[in-house]
Enzyme design. Sequence first.
Site, PDB file in Angstrom:
ATOM      1  N   GLY A 145      42.924 -58.566 -58.623  1.00  0.00           N
ATOM      2  CA  GLY A 145      43.279 -57.367 -58.335  1.00  0.00           C
ATOM      3  C   GLY A 145      44.432 -56.841 -59.062  1.00  0.00           C
TER       4      GLY A 145
ATOM      5  N   ARG B 289      53.589 -37.040 -45.978  1.00  0.00           N
ATOM      6  CA  ARG B 289      53.817 -36.884 -44.512  1.00  0.00           C
ATOM      7  C   ARG B 289      55.131 -37.468 -43.959  1.00  0.00           C
ATOM      8  NH1 ARG B 289      47.739 -36.668 -42.657  1.00  0.00           N
ATOM      9  NH2 ARG B 289      47.489 -38.233 -44.307  1.00  0.00           N
TER      10      ARG B 289
ATOM     11  N   LYS C 181      52.006 -26.899 -31.922  1.00  0.00           N
ATOM     12  CA  LYS C 181      51.265 -27.985 -31.914  1.00  0.00           C
ATOM     13  C   LYS C 181      52.078 -29.345 -31.245  1.00  0.00           C
ATOM     14  CE  LYS C 181      50.200 -30.255 -35.980  1.00  0.00           C
ATOM     15  NZ  LYS C 181      49.428 -30.548 -37.322  1.00  0.00           N
TER      16      LYS C 181
ATOM     17  N   ASP D 167      46.135 -24.806 -43.776  1.00  0.00           N
ATOM     18  CA  ASP D 167      46.836 -25.938 -43.805  1.00  0.00           C
ATOM     19  C   ASP D 167      47.137 -26.529 -45.238  1.00  0.00           C
ATOM     20  OD1 ASP D 167      48.347 -27.915 -42.511  1.00  0.00           O
ATOM     21  OD2 ASP D 167      46.671 -28.358 -41.244  1.00  0.00           O
TER      22      ASP D 167
ATOM     23  N   THR E  64      41.916 -36.337 -40.816  1.00  0.00           N
ATOM     24  CA  THR E  64      41.059 -36.693 -39.725  1.00  0.00           C
ATOM     25  C   THR E  64      40.511 -35.525 -39.399  1.00  0.00           C
ATOM     26  OG1 THR E  64      42.486 -36.462 -38.037  1.00  0.00           O
ATOM     27  CG2 THR E  64      42.461 -38.544 -38.873  1.00  0.00           C
ATOM     28  N   GLY E  65      40.822 -34.201 -39.612  1.00  0.00           N
ATOM     29  CA  GLY E  65      40.135 -33.053 -39.249  1.00  0.00           C
ATOM     30  C   GLY E  65      40.518 -32.520 -37.885  1.00  0.00           C
TER      31      GLY E  65
HETATM   32  C1  R5P Z   1      50.581 -31.979 -40.924  1.00  0.00           C
HETATM   33  O1  R5P Z   1      51.643 -31.909 -40.499  1.00  0.00           O
HETATM   34  C2  R5P Z   1      49.750 -31.482 -41.763  1.00  0.00           C
HETATM   35  O2  R5P Z   1      49.949 -30.235 -42.305  1.00  0.00           O
HETATM   36  C3  R5P Z   1      48.297 -31.373 -41.674  1.00  0.00           C
HETATM   37  O3  R5P Z   1      48.078 -30.418 -40.399  1.00  0.00           O
HETATM   38  C4  R5P Z   1      47.807 -32.645 -40.999  1.00  0.00           C
HETATM   39  O4  R5P Z   1      48.014 -33.851 -41.893  1.00  0.00           O
HETATM   40  C5  R5P Z   1      46.172 -32.666 -40.796  1.00  0.00           C
HETATM   41  O5  R5P Z   1      46.032 -33.992 -40.344  1.00  0.00           O
HETATM   42  P1  R5P Z   1      44.529 -34.169 -39.551  1.00  0.00           P
HETATM   43  O6  R5P Z   1      43.381 -33.587 -40.378  1.00  0.00           O
HETATM   44  O7  R5P Z   1      44.490 -35.717 -39.263  1.00  0.00           O
HETATM   45  O8  R5P Z   1      44.871 -33.557 -38.230  1.00  0.00           O
END
Ligand code: R5P
Length: 325
Positions: A44, A102, A198, A226, A231-232
């Site tokens: 690898g 993050r 949130k 955003d 993951t959405g």
């Molecule tokens: C969070 O602080 C970021 O700005 C995005 O809102 C987040 O990383 C999105 O992640 P997911 O699509 O998994 O909810």
Amino acid sequence: MIEQPGKKKMLLFSGSSNEELASNVASNLGTEVSTVESKEFASGEIYIRLNESVRGADCFVLQSHSGDINKTIMEQLVLVDALKRASAKRITAVLPFYPYSRQDKKALPREPITARLIADMYIAAGVDRLVSIDLHTQQIQGFVDQPFDHLTAMPLFVDYFKEKFDGPISVISPDAGGVGRATTFAKHLEAYVGFVHKKRDPKIHNEVKSFTVIGEVEDRHVIILDDIIDTGGTIAAASRIIKEKGVKSVNVVATHGIFSDGSVEQLKDAPIDKIIVTDTLIQNGNSKEIGKVEVLSVSTIIANALTSIFTDDSVSALFMGENVL
Ligand code: R5P
């Protein structure tokens, strides 16, 4: 003093994760991506050898970090090391999406700060300068003592939405941290700004507990802005709560579309008309399956910034100063 006029040379190298973006950047620059010999040992381990002399050159190394990001990071670091040992004059790492961003502070005791770790790794490898687009948080620029050029995909989004809607628009950040970005975007669209409160459990990653919309959305076209779609989950939940308020339409804009597994289930049936992302990350099959994803290219933005860096011109002038907001 001995001068050698016309000797300044710029070279663009690319990791293997998003060759399309690298080649689009190269053609915007009027050049080609410099070639390397690369292979992987059975274990690898990554092997890279530059195919041309880089002695004295201003070298840019672009890599998109998605998919197997631990490998894409290592590949870019190995490229940087090869350039350093081959006497490149200056090495700039271009990370359209800054990986591990993050984790930019400790939310719980005994956690790492990986955004800083990544910065340290690039500097240790020999990078003189970093370039990235729409960082998760601006303070990441301060994690290195070297210059850090921060670019933004905002001009692409403004152009896309400028004449799109007849009625009033609200730009909604899906969290309080993104209100600054949303305010800049809204200013260009003469739109209202709001955000979704949130609530997260810091012990559970990628999961949000509850949402509340702060701001006017009723009877308006809503654009959720955003930085990342992973993951959405965030935008799916935000779109649902916004839709309940009787809005005219819901569009989503995010610079970095990761679209991890699970995002298809989250987003396919979410009440969203269109999701606009950029090609900072190569799009996997998930975004196609979601069916409403449109991809804008940041290649011109990157190419213009690299030209300014090479010619010692202002990068912020390209964005009228709005790249550092
Ligand atoms: C969070 O602080 C970021 O700005 C995005 O809102 C987040 O990383 C999105 O992640 P997911 O699509 O998994 O909810």
